[in-house]
Design an enzyme around this catalytic site. Structure first.
Site, PDB file in Angstrom:
ATOM      1  N   TYR A  72       0.835  -1.206   0.000  1.00 43.42           N
ATOM      2  CA  TYR A  72       0.000   0.000   0.000  1.00 43.42           C
ATOM      3  C   TYR A  72       0.867   1.252   0.000  1.00 43.42           C
ATOM      4  O   TYR A  72       0.568   2.232  -0.698  1.00 43.42           O
ATOM      5  CB  TYR A  72      -0.913  -0.001   1.231  1.00 43.42           C
ATOM      6  N   PHE A 124      -6.789  19.642 -24.959  1.00 42.95           N
ATOM      7  CA  PHE A 124      -7.442  18.351 -25.155  1.00 42.95           C
ATOM      8  C   PHE A 124      -8.778  18.415 -24.390  1.00 42.95           C
ATOM      9  O   PHE A 124      -8.903  19.177 -23.438  1.00 42.95           O
ATOM     10  CB  PHE A 124      -6.542  17.234 -24.613  1.00 42.95           C
ATOM     11  N   ASP A 125      -9.766  17.605 -24.759  1.00 45.69           N
ATOM     12  CA  ASP A 125     -11.107  17.818 -24.184  1.00 45.69           C
ATOM     13  C   ASP A 125     -11.190  17.604 -22.673  1.00 45.69           C
ATOM     14  O   ASP A 125     -11.849  18.366 -21.979  1.00 45.69           O
ATOM     15  CB  ASP A 125     -12.211  17.072 -24.950  1.00 45.69           C
ATOM     16  N   ASP A 215       1.384  19.640 -21.174  1.00 45.54           N
ATOM     17  CA  ASP A 215       0.494  18.487 -21.313  1.00 45.54           C
ATOM     18  C   ASP A 215       1.269  17.502 -22.187  1.00 45.54           C
ATOM     19  O   ASP A 215       1.371  17.668 -23.401  1.00 45.54           O
ATOM     20  CB  ASP A 215      -0.834  18.922 -21.959  1.00 45.54           C
ATOM     21  N   ALA A 217       1.396  14.120 -23.015  1.00 42.02           N
ATOM     22  CA  ALA A 217       1.005  12.766 -23.446  1.00 42.02           C
ATOM     23  C   ALA A 217       1.914  12.223 -24.555  1.00 42.02           C
ATOM     24  O   ALA A 217       2.311  11.066 -24.528  1.00 42.02           O
ATOM     25  CB  ALA A 217      -0.447  12.768 -23.917  1.00 42.02           C
ATOM     26  N   LYS A 258      -0.332   7.004 -23.786  1.00 45.61           N
ATOM     27  CA  LYS A 258       0.134   7.316 -25.139  1.00 45.61           C
ATOM     28  C   LYS A 258       1.607   6.915 -25.255  1.00 45.61           C
ATOM     29  O   LYS A 258       1.914   5.742 -25.383  1.00 45.61           O
ATOM     30  CB  LYS A 258      -0.064   8.803 -25.448  1.00 45.61           C
ATOM     31  N   HIS A 452     -21.425  12.258 -28.053  1.00 42.68           N
ATOM     32  CA  HIS A 452     -20.933  11.392 -29.136  1.00 42.68           C
ATOM     33  C   HIS A 452     -20.550   9.996 -28.660  1.00 42.68           C
ATOM     34  O   HIS A 452     -20.526   9.065 -29.440  1.00 42.68           O
ATOM     35  CB  HIS A 452     -19.758  12.045 -29.860  1.00 42.68           C
TER      36      HIS A 452
HETATM   37  C1  LIG Z   1      -5.239  11.543 -23.706  1.00 45.48           C
HETATM   38  C2  LIG Z   1      -4.888  12.933 -23.362  1.00 45.48           C
HETATM   39  C3  LIG Z   1      -5.214  13.494 -22.108  1.00 45.48           C
HETATM   40  C4  LIG Z   1      -6.051  12.751 -21.081  1.00 45.48           C
HETATM   41  O1  LIG Z   1      -5.476  11.558 -20.712  1.00 45.48           O
HETATM   42  P1  LIG Z   1      -6.333  10.248 -20.326  1.00 45.48           P
HETATM   43  O2  LIG Z   1      -5.257   9.258 -19.999  1.00 45.48           O
HETATM   44  O3  LIG Z   1      -7.157   9.876 -21.498  1.00 45.48           O
HETATM   45  O4  LIG Z   1      -7.161  10.597 -19.141  1.00 45.48           O
HETATM   46  C5  LIG Z   1      -4.812  14.785 -21.856  1.00 45.48           C
HETATM   47  N1  LIG Z   1      -4.148  15.503 -22.768  1.00 45.48           N
HETATM   48  C6  LIG Z   1      -3.816  15.004 -23.976  1.00 45.48           C
HETATM   49  C7  LIG Z   1      -3.068  15.854 -24.945  1.00 45.48           C
HETATM   50  C8  LIG Z   1      -4.181  13.713 -24.312  1.00 45.48           C
HETATM   51  O5  LIG Z   1      -3.885  13.238 -25.532  1.00 45.48           O
END
Ligand SMILES: *Cc1c(COP(=O)(O)O)cnc(C)c1O
Length: 461
Positions: A72, A124-125, A215, A217, A258, A452
């Protein structure tokens, strides 16, 4: 003629794919309410719905799982992940979390609240959602080149730094909670950001004392683009380029699903190990994710991420990855098929509005093309256009997207060159038949938000 690079890996474990007929797929998509997210994955031949968490792990990662320490608190897996992250990014503090949006949820409230703004090269959304959940508002300043899908520019993901400075002075620097640099710029089609643009952005943030968050990813794909396209970086290693970017920021939030090539995971990084907000990060993590040495992940997942971070930065891998995308784009060019060009790092964004100029935005050209591609060859992509954008929250009216894309996001290390060739031929078949499609789709049911993912549709006769 387009040339491809062969895969820098061989196959040890295989997963059979069901082979279906056109009749079968017509029935399957009908039963799915013509929504790609409602299809069963076993009815899909090549799945390009997303590149997120759909990666194939390596033998090294699978064996690392066996070392997972499921304690843990204070697990050895945690310390291995921290050591890898420190070595790669050079930051003072790291917080694992279960995925990218969790990183946003845990970090953003330290900088954002009602009355504040976050500014990005594009959000990103989920990032946008977490800015708004923290009470703040989003402002975007993306390189205007990104809007022209036919313009082959090297860094279409860049921040428009002039606009950035203008917005900061207009809104007042004290009202800007953070600037977010998304690398690569997902919403612009996986387009890269140059090191020079990162420097210019960081200089503006320093001038006005504004927090800069990456950000991250697709940090490794971005570094490879920089190596290939930015002359001053051509002799730098991926790690050196990565360091050069991260040295310029204060924090990062990362979806490890990613470029870290795992199926689940995320990470927050803080450069200054004495930053006062680390206490808040740990507190939020304990409330929302789990104790800070596991952050909502299994111990074994932390180990897979520690290995995946390095594998995702392997130059042979990245060279292959980007060469595959370039090959894909060049083959589409040979057929005259329109897409966001040059191809991005993780996906091809087909320009559905140019496939189907006869179909208006409110009959969803990007969705029409997704459905035609599925019927043609069992390929699953998705609409990044008006169907995804949805309705105006105030008026309930359908919004019109600037672009009507069908996105094909390519999972890492999952498919082979032959799959891509099959997909390219199928896209061309659908392209040749584009004038036979007269009408689009209407929505028969939709939930109030993020419609969607769940809505059902029917063809307009
Ligand atoms: C996928 C992504 C996120 C969010 O990550 P999740 O692992 O899907 O929660 C944030 N910013 C970017 C640019 C992404 O491609």
């Amino acid at each position: 003629m387009a040339v491809f690079l062969a895969e820098p890996y061989k196959i040890k474990v295989v997963e059979p794919i069901k082979v279906t007929t056109r009749e079968y797929r017509e029935q399957a998509i009908k039963e799915a309410g013509y929504n790609m997210f409602r299809l069963k994955s076993e009815d899909v031949y090549v799945d390009t719905l997303t590149d997120s968490g759909t990666n194939a792990m390596s033998a090294e990662q699978w064996s690392a799982l066996m070392h997972g320490d499921e304690a843990y608190a204070g697990a050895a897996s945690y310390y291995r992940l921290i050591a890898a992250a420190k070595d790669i990014f050079g930051y003072g503090f790291f917080q694992p979390v279960h995925q990218g949006r969790a990183a946003e949820k845990v970090l953003f409230p330290s900088f954002l609240e009602k009355g504040k703004y976050a500014i990005a090269n594009l959000f990103f959304d989920t990032t946008r959602a977490h800015v708004e959940l923290a009470g703040a508002r989003c402002l975007e300043c993306c390189n205007p080149e990104a809007a022209d899908t036919q313009l082959k520019a090297p860094f279409k993901g860049n921040m428009d730094v002039e606009k950035l400075e203008k917005i900061i002075t207009e809104k007042g620097p004290e009202n800007i909670g953070m600037v977010v640099m998304t690398i690569t710029n997902n919403s612009a089609g996986g387009q890269p950001v140059s090191l020079q643009n990162m420097r210019d952005t960081a200089a503006i943030c320093q001038k006005y004392h504004i927090h800069l968050n990456i950000d991250a990813a697709r940090f490794a794909e971005n570094a490879m683009f920089v190596k290939l396209r930015e002359p001053e970086c051509k002799d730098m290693s991926i790690k050196e380029i990565t360091r050069a970017f991260f040295d310029l920021a204060d924090t990062f939030t990362m979806s490890a699903k990613k470029d870290a090539i795992v199926n689940m995971g995320g990470l927050i990084g803080v450069k200054d190990e004495e930053a006062p907000y680390i206490l808040k990060i740990k507190a939020n993590c304990i409330s929302f994710e789990g104790f800070y040495t596991y952050g909502g992940l299994n111990g074994r997942d932390l180990d897979a991420m520690a290995v995946g971070l390095y594998e995702g930065m392997d130059e042979n891998w990245l060279r292959y990855r980007l060469a595959t995308m370039e090959y894909f784009g060049e083959r589409l060019d040979e057929y005259g098929i329109p897409y966001q060009s040059p191809a991005g790092g993780h996906g091809i964004f087909l320009d559905a509005a140019k496939f189907y100029p006869q179909i208006p935005y409110n009959e969803f050209p990007g969705q029409v093309l997704s459905i035609e591609l599925y019927k043609e060859c069992g390929l699953r992509g998705c609409d990044i256009g008006s169907f995804m954008i949805g309705n105006d929250p105030d008026t309930g009216k359908q919004l019109k997207s600037i672009n009507e894309f069908t996105r094909l996001a390519i999972p890492r290390r999952v498919y082979t060159q032959t799959h891509y060739d099959m997909v390219i031929e199928a896209i061309n078949e659908v392209w040749k038949k584009r004038e036979t499609i007269k009408r689009g789709y209407r929505i028969t049911w939709e939930p109030p938000i993020l419609r969607h993912f769940q809505a059902t549709l029917e063809p307009i006769e």
